[in-house]
Design a protein around this motif. Structure first.
Motif, PDB file in Angstrom:
ATOM      1  N   MET A 121       0.866  -1.177   0.000  1.00 54.08           N
ATOM      2  CA  MET A 121       0.000   0.000   0.000  1.00 54.08           C
ATOM      3  C   MET A 121       0.905   1.230   0.000  1.00 54.08           C
ATOM      4  N   ARG A 143      -0.129   4.570   0.183  1.00 57.17           N
ATOM      5  CA  ARG A 143      -0.658   5.735   0.901  1.00 57.17           C
ATOM      6  C   ARG A 143      -1.099   5.278   2.285  1.00 57.17           C
ATOM      7  N   ASN A 173      -3.072   4.828   5.955  1.00 58.95           N
ATOM      8  CA  ASN A 173      -4.401   4.841   6.578  1.00 58.95           C
ATOM      9  C   ASN A 173      -5.567   4.511   5.652  1.00 58.95           C
ATOM     10  N   LEU A 174      -5.330   3.750   4.593  1.00 57.42           N
ATOM     11  CA  LEU A 174      -6.435   3.338   3.717  1.00 57.42           C
ATOM     12  C   LEU A 174      -7.174   2.141   4.298  1.00 57.42           C
ATOM     13  N   VAL A 175      -6.459   1.299   5.031  1.00 58.45           N
ATOM     14  CA  VAL A 175      -7.066   0.180   5.766  1.00 58.45           C
ATOM     15  C   VAL A 175      -6.388   0.103   7.122  1.00 58.45           C
ATOM     16  N   LYS A 176      -7.055  -0.552   8.078  1.00 55.95           N
ATOM     17  CA  LYS A 176      -6.458  -0.743   9.406  1.00 55.95           C
ATOM     18  C   LYS A 176      -6.714  -2.163   9.863  1.00 55.95           C
ATOM     19  N   ASP A 181     -10.104  -4.553   9.638  1.00 56.75           N
ATOM     20  CA  ASP A 181     -10.987  -4.248   8.512  1.00 56.75           C
ATOM     21  C   ASP A 181     -11.238  -5.493   7.673  1.00 56.75           C
ATOM     22  N   VAL A 235      -6.670  -0.131  -3.376  1.00 55.44           N
ATOM     23  CA  VAL A 235      -5.998   0.309  -2.151  1.00 55.44           C
ATOM     24  C   VAL A 235      -4.575  -0.217  -2.099  1.00 55.44           C
ATOM     25  N   TYR A 268       6.389   2.844   1.858  1.00 60.82           N
ATOM     26  CA  TYR A 268       5.130   2.140   1.612  1.00 60.82           C
ATOM     27  C   TYR A 268       4.732   1.372   2.865  1.00 60.82           C
TER      28      TYR A 268
END
Length: 80
Positions: free
Chosen positions: A8, A10, A12-15, A18, A43, A71
């Motif tokens: 990933m 970017r 804080n797109l998933v935590k 989730d 994502v 990343y």
């Protein structure tokens, strides 16, 4: 249970915790049939996964997110 790591780019797109949807793409390579998975909507993406490690489910649970130099590595657990 199978685990796949995704890259990933970017934050804080998933935590952790989730539930994510993944799509698969089939690739024919010199090493044989491979699969590449994407956490939707775009994502994160996995590397090439051999046919023997194919995931048969389209949903998984994020179990780990690790920060790298530029990343994040997202680990997703699948039931099969």
């Amino acid at each position: 249970m199978k685990q796949i790591e995704f890259r990933m780019e970017r934050p804080n797109l998933v935590k952790v915790g989730d539930q994510v949807e993944v799509s698969a793409r089939e690739l024919q390579t010199l090493q044989g049939l491979m699969y590449c998975y994407t956490i939707e909507p775009a994502v994160a993406m996995s590397g090439n996964i051999p046919f023997s490690d194919k995931v048969y489910e389209s949903t998984g649970m994020v179990s780990k997110v690790e920060e790298g130099p530029s990343y994040w590595t997202v680990t997703v657990d699948f039931e099969n």
